[in-house]
Design an enzyme around this catalytic site. Sequence first.
Site, PDB file in Angstrom:
ATOM      1  N   HIS A 177     -12.458   4.587   4.842  1.00 15.05           N
ATOM      2  CA  HIS A 177     -11.494   5.449   4.166  1.00 15.05           C
ATOM      3  C   HIS A 177     -12.179   6.754   3.756  1.00 15.05           C
ATOM      4  CE1 HIS A 177      -9.112   1.622   3.291  1.00 15.05           C
ATOM      5  NE2 HIS A 177      -8.293   2.396   3.967  1.00 15.05           N
ATOM      6  N   SER A 202       0.855  -1.192   0.000  1.00 20.31           N
ATOM      7  CA  SER A 202       0.000   0.000   0.000  1.00 20.31           C
ATOM      8  C   SER A 202       0.887   1.237   0.000  1.00 20.31           C
ATOM      9  CB  SER A 202      -0.866  -0.007   1.254  1.00 20.31           C
ATOM     10  OG  SER A 202      -1.498   1.247   1.381  1.00 20.31           O
ATOM     11  N   SER A 203       0.394   2.310  -0.622  1.00 21.66           N
ATOM     12  CA  SER A 203       1.185   3.553  -0.619  1.00 21.66           C
ATOM     13  C   SER A 203       1.338   4.101   0.797  1.00 21.66           C
ATOM     14  CB  SER A 203       0.524   4.598  -1.511  1.00 21.66           C
ATOM     15  OG  SER A 203      -0.755   4.929  -1.012  1.00 21.66           O
TER      16      SER A 203
HETATM   17  N1  LIG Z   1      -8.723  -0.170   0.108  1.00 20.10           N
HETATM   18  C1  LIG Z   1      -7.692   0.599  -0.200  1.00 20.10           C
HETATM   19  O1  LIG Z   1      -7.810   1.829  -0.386  1.00 20.10           O
HETATM   20  C2  LIG Z   1      -6.322  -0.022  -0.349  1.00 20.10           C
HETATM   21  C3  LIG Z   1      -5.260   0.807  -0.746  1.00 20.10           C
HETATM   22  C4  LIG Z   1      -3.997   0.262  -0.888  1.00 20.10           C
HETATM   23  C5  LIG Z   1      -3.788  -1.082  -0.624  1.00 20.10           C
HETATM   24  N2  LIG Z   1      -4.831  -1.870  -0.256  1.00 20.10           N
HETATM   25  C6  LIG Z   1      -4.547  -3.278   0.033  1.00 20.10           C
HETATM   26  O2  LIG Z   1      -5.325  -4.119  -0.772  1.00 20.10           O
HETATM   27  C7  LIG Z   1      -5.623  -5.325  -0.039  1.00 20.10           C
HETATM   28  C8  LIG Z   1      -7.129  -5.570  -0.066  1.00 20.10           C
HETATM   29  O3  LIG Z   1      -7.812  -4.467   0.524  1.00 20.10           O
HETATM   30  P1  LIG Z   1      -9.391  -4.284   0.395  1.00 20.10           P
HETATM   31  O4  LIG Z   1      -9.635  -2.819   0.373  1.00 20.10           O
HETATM   32  O5  LIG Z   1      -9.917  -5.166  -0.649  1.00 20.10           O
HETATM   33  O6  LIG Z   1      -9.859  -4.799   1.828  1.00 20.10           O
HETATM   34  P2  LIG Z   1     -11.279  -5.440   2.211  1.00 20.10           P
HETATM   35  O7  LIG Z   1     -12.323  -4.921   1.308  1.00 20.10           O
HETATM   36  O8  LIG Z   1     -11.433  -5.235   3.686  1.00 20.10           O
HETATM   37  O9  LIG Z   1     -11.071  -6.968   1.897  1.00 20.10           O
HETATM   38  C9  LIG Z   1     -10.218  -7.768   2.651  1.00 20.10           C
HETATM   39  C10 LIG Z   1     -10.701  -9.183   2.538  1.00 20.10           C
HETATM   40  O10 LIG Z   1      -9.814 -10.010   3.292  1.00 20.10           O
HETATM   41  C11 LIG Z   1     -10.599 -10.963   3.979  1.00 20.10           C
HETATM   42  N3  LIG Z   1      -9.933 -11.433   5.181  1.00 20.10           N
HETATM   43  C12 LIG Z   1      -9.365 -10.684   6.150  1.00 20.10           C
HETATM   44  N4  LIG Z   1      -8.904 -11.497   7.123  1.00 20.10           N
HETATM   45  C13 LIG Z   1      -9.194 -12.771   6.753  1.00 20.10           C
HETATM   46  C14 LIG Z   1      -8.981 -14.027   7.336  1.00 20.10           C
HETATM   47  N5  LIG Z   1      -8.384 -14.164   8.536  1.00 20.10           N
HETATM   48  N6  LIG Z   1      -9.401 -15.134   6.669  1.00 20.10           N
HETATM   49  C15 LIG Z   1     -10.018 -15.016   5.477  1.00 20.10           C
HETATM   50  N7  LIG Z   1     -10.258 -13.848   4.860  1.00 20.10           N
HETATM   51  C16 LIG Z   1      -9.841 -12.727   5.506  1.00 20.10           C
HETATM   52  C17 LIG Z   1     -11.870 -10.217   4.337  1.00 20.10           C
HETATM   53  O11 LIG Z   1     -12.877 -11.139   4.627  1.00 20.10           O
HETATM   54  P3  LIG Z   1     -14.285 -10.675   5.271  1.00 20.10           P
HETATM   55  O12 LIG Z   1     -15.046 -10.123   4.100  1.00 20.10           O
HETATM   56  O13 LIG Z   1     -14.866 -11.926   5.817  1.00 20.10           O
HETATM   57  O14 LIG Z   1     -13.945  -9.656   6.306  1.00 20.10           O
HETATM   58  C18 LIG Z   1     -12.113  -9.411   3.078  1.00 20.10           C
HETATM   59  O15 LIG Z   1     -12.850 -10.156   2.144  1.00 20.10           O
HETATM   60  C19 LIG Z   1      -5.059  -5.136   1.358  1.00 20.10           C
HETATM   61  O16 LIG Z   1      -3.798  -5.735   1.458  1.00 20.10           O
HETATM   62  C20 LIG Z   1      -4.906  -3.626   1.466  1.00 20.10           C
HETATM   63  O17 LIG Z   1      -3.895  -3.263   2.350  1.00 20.10           O
HETATM   64  C21 LIG Z   1      -6.108  -1.382  -0.121  1.00 20.10           C
END
Ligand SMILES: NC(=O)c1ccc[n+]([C@@H]2O[C@H](COP(=O)([O-])OP(=O)(O)OC[C@H]3O[C@@H](n4cnc5c(N)ncnc54)[C@H](OP(=O)(O)O)[C@@H]3O)[C@@H](O)[C@H]2O)c1
Length: 308
Positions: free
Chosen positions: A177, A105-106
Site C-alpha cells: 500500500h 474497505s473504503s
Molecule cells: N490494510 C489496509 O489498509 C486495509 C484497509 C481497509 C480494509 N482492510 C481490510 O482489513 C482486513 C485485514 O487486512 P490486513 O491489512 O490485516 O491484511 P493482512 O495483513 O494481509 O492480513 C491478512 C491475514 O489473513 C490471513 N489469511 C489470508 N488468507 C488466509 C487463509 N486462506 N487461511 C488463513 N489465513 C489467511 C493472512 O495469513 P498469512 O499471514 O499466512 O498470509 C494474514 O494473516 C481485510 O479484510 C482488508 O480488506 C485493510
Amino acid sequence: MKKLFVSGHRGMVGAAVVRAAEAQGGYTLLLRSRQELDLQDAAAVNALFATEQPDAVIHCAARVGGIIANRTFPADFMSENISVSFNVIDAARRYRTPRLLYLGSSCIYPRHAPQPIPETALLGSPLETTNEAYAIAKIASLKYCQYIRQQEKLVYHSAMPTNLYGPKDHYHPTYSHVIPGLLRKFHHALVTHADTVTVWGTGNVRREFLHVDDLARALLVLLEAENPPDIANIGTGTDVTIRELAELIAEVVGFKGNLCFDTSMPDGTPRKCLDISRIASLGWKPATDLATGLRETYREAASTGLLD
Ligand SMILES: NC(=O)c1ccc[n+]([C@@H]2O[C@H](COP(=O)([O-])OP(=O)(O)OC[C@H]3O[C@@H](n4cnc5c(N)ncnc54)[C@H](OP(=O)(O)O)[C@@H]3O)[C@@H](O)[C@H]2O)c1
C-alpha cells in the site's frame, strides 16, 4: 468471558484486534494461523466452529494488496476473498454464532462516490476498475452478512475502514500500500544517499489514513454495540494529497532530496475520504494523528529490519 475468534490474527488488522482485546479484557481469544487452519478449506472451518462454538467473530483474514497487486492478480483476489469469507460467515451462520463483524474497505465504494463518502453510497455507481475484483468479492460478503441479519436475526455486520497503516504492515517494493511503499522508498534513498525519490502517480489524488490501533478500538465498539449499523465507516474524516503525504514521510525519514512524480503509474480513485458520523455517534474517535503515527511506524519498521 466471551470467546472471540479473530481470523487472520497474524495480519496487520487481526494483530491490532488481538492487542486491543487483550488490553481491554473480557475476551478469551480463539486464534488459528494459516498453517493450523486454511480458511479456504470449508470442512476445516466448519470443524473449528463445531468444536469451539465461539460467541463472536471479527473476520480479518483476506488477501490484501496495493493497486499494482490488485491489477496484476484480479482472479486470485476474487477467488481467495470469496472463498475465505464465505467459509467463515457460512460456518458462523451454521453454528449460530451470535455475533460476526466483517471487514469491508473504503475502496469498495464507487469511484465517483460523494465526498465525504456516506455508507449509503455503496453500489450507487460504477466501481474503481483497478480493484474491481477485490471490491466485488468484499461486497458479496458484506451483503451476505446483511441478508443473514435480515433473515435470521443473527447480528452480522460490517466495518468499512479507510487506508490503514501501523505495525505489521507489508513492505513489498511493488505490491504494498502507499504508506509502507513510500516509507520503504524514502528509507532506501536516505541510506543510499540518493538525491531524488520518485512517487507513483500525479501526487494530486487525496487519501485518508488511519492508524490500525485506532481501527481495532472501533471494531470492539461495534462488536459490543447492542444494535450496530449494518455498515459503519471507520476513518479520520480528513484527507491529504499524496504529495503532502510524501512530503511528511520525507520529513519523518529525514530525507532532504527532491521528489518527482511518475505520472505513467495509476492514480486510482481521485478522492477517498469517509463520512464517519455513524461510528462517531457510538462514542469512538481516532486518537493518533498522522505525523505521530508515521514516526512510530517508521521507527518500528526500521528497527525490525522491515525496510531493508
Ligand atoms: N490494510 C489496509 O489498509 C486495509 C484497509 C481497509 C480494509 N482492510 C481490510 O482489513 C482486513 C485485514 O487486512 P490486513 O491489512 O490485516 O491484511 P493482512 O495483513 O494481509 O492480513 C491478512 C491475514 O489473513 C490471513 N489469511 C489470508 N488468507 C488466509 C487463509 N486462506 N487461511 C488463513 N489465513 C489467511 C493472512 O495469513 P498469512 O499471514 O499466512 O498470509 C494474514 O494473516 C481485510 O479484510 C482488508 O480488506 C485493510
